[in-house]
Motif scaffolding. Sequence first.
Motif, PDB file in Angstrom:
ATOM      1  N   SER A  74       0.769  -1.383  -0.033  1.00 60.19           N
ATOM      2  CA  SER A  74       0.110   0.062   0.196  1.00 60.19           C
ATOM      3  C   SER A  74       0.805   1.258  -0.015  1.00 60.19           C
ATOM      4  CB  SER A  74      -0.926   0.094   1.174  1.00 60.19           C
ATOM      5  OG  SER A  74      -1.694   1.209   1.339  1.00 60.19           O
ATOM      6  N   ALA A  75       1.965   1.197   0.766  1.00 59.40           N
ATOM      7  CA  ALA A  75       2.696   2.430   0.775  1.00 59.40           C
ATOM      8  C   ALA A  75       3.492   2.608  -0.670  1.00 59.40           C
ATOM      9  CB  ALA A  75       3.781   2.222   1.814  1.00 59.40           C
ATOM     10  N   ILE A  76       4.057   1.454  -1.182  1.00 54.82           N
ATOM     11  CA  ILE A  76       4.644   1.594  -2.373  1.00 54.82           C
ATOM     12  C   ILE A  76       3.485   1.960  -3.571  1.00 54.82           C
ATOM     13  CG2 ILE A  76       5.502   0.201  -4.500  1.00 54.82           C
ATOM     14  CD1 ILE A  76       6.962  -1.512  -2.149  1.00 54.82           C
ATOM     15  N   ILE A 120       1.205   9.536  -5.880  1.00 52.47           N
ATOM     16  CA  ILE A 120       1.369  10.929  -5.711  1.00 52.47           C
ATOM     17  C   ILE A 120       1.113  11.896  -6.699  1.00 52.47           C
ATOM     18  CG2 ILE A 120       3.499  12.648  -4.874  1.00 52.47           C
ATOM     19  CD1 ILE A 120       4.481  10.415  -2.948  1.00 52.47           C
ATOM     20  N   PRO A 121       1.208  11.668  -8.008  1.00 51.15           N
ATOM     21  CA  PRO A 121       1.082  12.801  -9.008  1.00 51.15           C
ATOM     22  C   PRO A 121      -0.476  12.876  -9.071  1.00 51.15           C
ATOM     23  CG  PRO A 121       2.500  10.922  -9.803  1.00 51.15           C
ATOM     24  CD  PRO A 121       2.081  10.777  -8.728  1.00 51.15           C
ATOM     25  N   ALA A 122      -1.227  12.138  -8.700  1.00 46.86           N
ATOM     26  CA  ALA A 122      -2.785  12.166  -8.779  1.00 46.86           C
ATOM     27  C   ALA A 122      -3.293  13.163  -7.644  1.00 46.86           C
ATOM     28  CB  ALA A 122      -3.444  10.925  -8.606  1.00 46.86           C
ATOM     29  N   TYR A 123      -2.950  13.054  -6.382  1.00 44.75           N
ATOM     30  CA  TYR A 123      -3.093  13.382  -5.193  1.00 44.75           C
ATOM     31  C   TYR A 123      -2.285  13.525  -3.871  1.00 44.75           C
ATOM     32  CZ  TYR A 123      -7.389  15.207  -2.601  1.00 44.75           C
ATOM     33  OH  TYR A 123      -8.230  16.032  -1.849  1.00 44.75           O
ATOM     34  N   PRO A 124      -1.419  14.332  -4.112  1.00 46.25           N
ATOM     35  CA  PRO A 124      -0.052  14.304  -3.272  1.00 46.25           C
ATOM     36  C   PRO A 124      -0.398  14.087  -1.743  1.00 46.25           C
ATOM     37  CG  PRO A 124       0.081  16.245  -5.128  1.00 46.25           C
ATOM     38  CD  PRO A 124      -1.156  15.790  -4.984  1.00 46.25           C
ATOM     39  N   PHE A 125      -1.017  15.133  -1.319  1.00 44.91           N
ATOM     40  CA  PHE A 125      -1.263  15.285   0.316  1.00 44.91           C
ATOM     41  C   PHE A 125      -2.071  14.312   0.563  1.00 44.91           C
ATOM     42  CE2 PHE A 125      -3.826  16.250   3.965  1.00 44.91           C
ATOM     43  CZ  PHE A 125      -2.891  16.681   4.585  1.00 44.91           C
ATOM     44  N   TRP A 126      -3.071  13.451  -0.016  1.00 45.13           N
ATOM     45  CA  TRP A 126      -3.570  12.477   0.312  1.00 45.13           C
ATOM     46  C   TRP A 126      -2.798  11.169   0.457  1.00 45.13           C
ATOM     47  CZ3 TRP A 126      -7.793  11.238   3.084  1.00 45.13           C
ATOM     48  CH2 TRP A 126      -8.360   9.842   3.166  1.00 45.13           C
ATOM     49  N   SER A 127      -1.824  10.993  -0.649  1.00 41.84           N
ATOM     50  CA  SER A 127      -1.130   9.759  -0.823  1.00 41.84           C
ATOM     51  C   SER A 127       0.038   9.762   0.370  1.00 41.84           C
ATOM     52  CB  SER A 127      -0.198   9.999  -2.030  1.00 41.84           C
ATOM     53  OG  SER A 127      -1.202   9.669  -2.924  1.00 41.84           O
ATOM     54  N   LEU A 128       0.675  11.106   0.881  1.00 40.70           N
ATOM     55  CA  LEU A 128       1.489  11.310   1.913  1.00 40.70           C
ATOM     56  C   LEU A 128       1.002  10.666   3.095  1.00 40.70           C
ATOM     57  CD1 LEU A 128       3.335  14.227   0.579  1.00 40.70           C
ATOM     58  CD2 LEU A 128       4.223  11.957   0.455  1.00 40.70           C
ATOM     59  N   MET A 129      -0.307  11.165   3.458  1.00 46.12           N
ATOM     60  CA  MET A 129      -0.932  11.071   4.506  1.00 46.12           C
ATOM     61  C   MET A 129      -1.174   9.328   4.573  1.00 46.12           C
ATOM     62  SD  MET A 129      -4.172  10.524   6.239  1.00 46.12           S
ATOM     63  CE  MET A 129      -5.262  10.496   5.025  1.00 46.12           C
ATOM     64  N   ILE A 130      -1.650   8.574   3.644  1.00 46.86           N
ATOM     65  CA  ILE A 130      -1.811   7.281   3.723  1.00 46.86           C
ATOM     66  C   ILE A 130      -0.401   6.466   3.885  1.00 46.86           C
ATOM     67  CG2 ILE A 130      -2.680   5.350   2.105  1.00 46.86           C
ATOM     68  CD1 ILE A 130      -5.039   6.745   3.240  1.00 46.86           C
ATOM     69  N   ILE A 131       0.600   7.117   3.324  1.00 50.91           N
ATOM     70  CA  ILE A 131       1.902   6.500   3.446  1.00 50.91           C
ATOM     71  C   ILE A 131       2.235   6.770   5.182  1.00 50.91           C
ATOM     72  CG2 ILE A 131       4.281   6.704   3.090  1.00 50.91           C
ATOM     73  CD1 ILE A 131       3.678   7.556   0.285  1.00 50.91           C
ATOM     74  N   ALA A 132       2.044   7.708   5.645  1.00 51.68           N
ATOM     75  CA  ALA A 132       2.301   7.743   7.176  1.00 51.68           C
ATOM     76  C   ALA A 132       1.438   6.880   7.966  1.00 51.68           C
ATOM     77  CB  ALA A 132       1.985   9.110   7.495  1.00 51.68           C
ATOM     78  N   TYR A 144       4.329  -0.442  12.174  1.00 53.90           N
ATOM     79  CA  TYR A 144       5.085  -0.203  13.351  1.00 53.90           C
ATOM     80  C   TYR A 144       4.254  -1.202  14.408  1.00 53.90           C
ATOM     81  CZ  TYR A 144       6.781   1.168  18.049  1.00 53.90           C
ATOM     82  OH  TYR A 144       7.402   1.038  19.273  1.00 53.90           O
ATOM     83  N   GLY A 145       2.956  -0.910  14.396  1.00 49.73           N
ATOM     84  CA  GLY A 145       2.110  -1.761  15.288  1.00 49.73           C
ATOM     85  C   GLY A 145       2.187  -3.361  15.183  1.00 49.73           C
ATOM     86  N   LEU A 146       2.111  -3.623  13.949  1.00 51.83           N
ATOM     87  CA  LEU A 146       2.204  -5.049  13.785  1.00 51.83           C
ATOM     88  C   LEU A 146       3.632  -5.709  13.675  1.00 51.83           C
ATOM     89  CD1 LEU A 146       0.078  -5.177  10.446  1.00 51.83           C
ATOM     90  CD2 LEU A 146      -0.777  -5.983  12.755  1.00 51.83           C
ATOM     91  N   CYS A 147       4.725  -4.889  13.517  1.00 54.34           N
ATOM     92  CA  CYS A 147       6.008  -5.554  13.675  1.00 54.34           C
ATOM     93  C   CYS A 147       6.670  -5.586  15.003  1.00 54.34           C
ATOM     94  CB  CYS A 147       7.071  -4.705  12.715  1.00 54.34           C
ATOM     95  SG  CYS A 147       6.617  -5.163  11.014  1.00 54.34           S
ATOM     96  N   ALA A 148       6.512  -4.287  15.864  1.00 50.90           N
ATOM     97  CA  ALA A 148       7.136  -4.171  17.071  1.00 50.90           C
ATOM     98  C   ALA A 148       6.273  -5.042  18.067  1.00 50.90           C
ATOM     99  CB  ALA A 148       7.072  -2.731  17.464  1.00 50.90           C
ATOM    100  N   TYR A 149       5.303  -5.281  18.063  1.00 46.31           N
ATOM    101  CA  TYR A 149       4.481  -5.876  19.205  1.00 46.31           C
ATOM    102  C   TYR A 149       3.625  -7.029  18.945  1.00 46.31           C
ATOM    103  CZ  TYR A 149       5.833  -1.672  21.746  1.00 46.31           C
ATOM    104  OH  TYR A 149       6.550  -0.811  22.462  1.00 46.31           O
TER     105      TYR A 149
END
Length: 141
Positions: free
Chosen positions: A100-102, A108-120, A127-132
């Motif tokens: 999903s992040a990839i 990003i060219p279609a809707y930059p802010f939304w894409s960066l928010m989804i990546i975050a 982190y939640g799935l890997c760390a604990y």
Amino acid sequence: MTSATTRGTGSRHAEGHGYGLVLFASVLLVILACFNLIYGIAAIANSHVFTANAHYVFGDLRTWGWITLIIGVLQLLAAAGVLAGNQLARWFGVAVLGLSAIDQMFFIPAYPFWSLMIIAVDVVALYGLCAYGSRANLQAA
């Protein structure tokens, strides 16, 4: 700095301390799946939400819409498995969140802010799935 090792358990994540974060990550998976389903359907329908005349590495807006829609369905399946406590589903969720992040990097060219928010949000869920999410930690809950 105190840890579980000072109490004699020998493990940093003893006594199921990470269960809440794994639950949080699985809820994030459901939310991300819904976002990706809506985002994919909007892209397939050539919605006017997206930037006009965007140039993609390969394919077009509809192609990336289908890919995002499929990833959204896979995220729903992974979330159901993680909520059920399946370790294989947890690793499947990690893989789908990475995809999903990839996918959003290409979007990003279609809707930059939304894409960066989804990546975050993808990174927080990863982190939640890997760390604990270890089997021993979840069984201690």
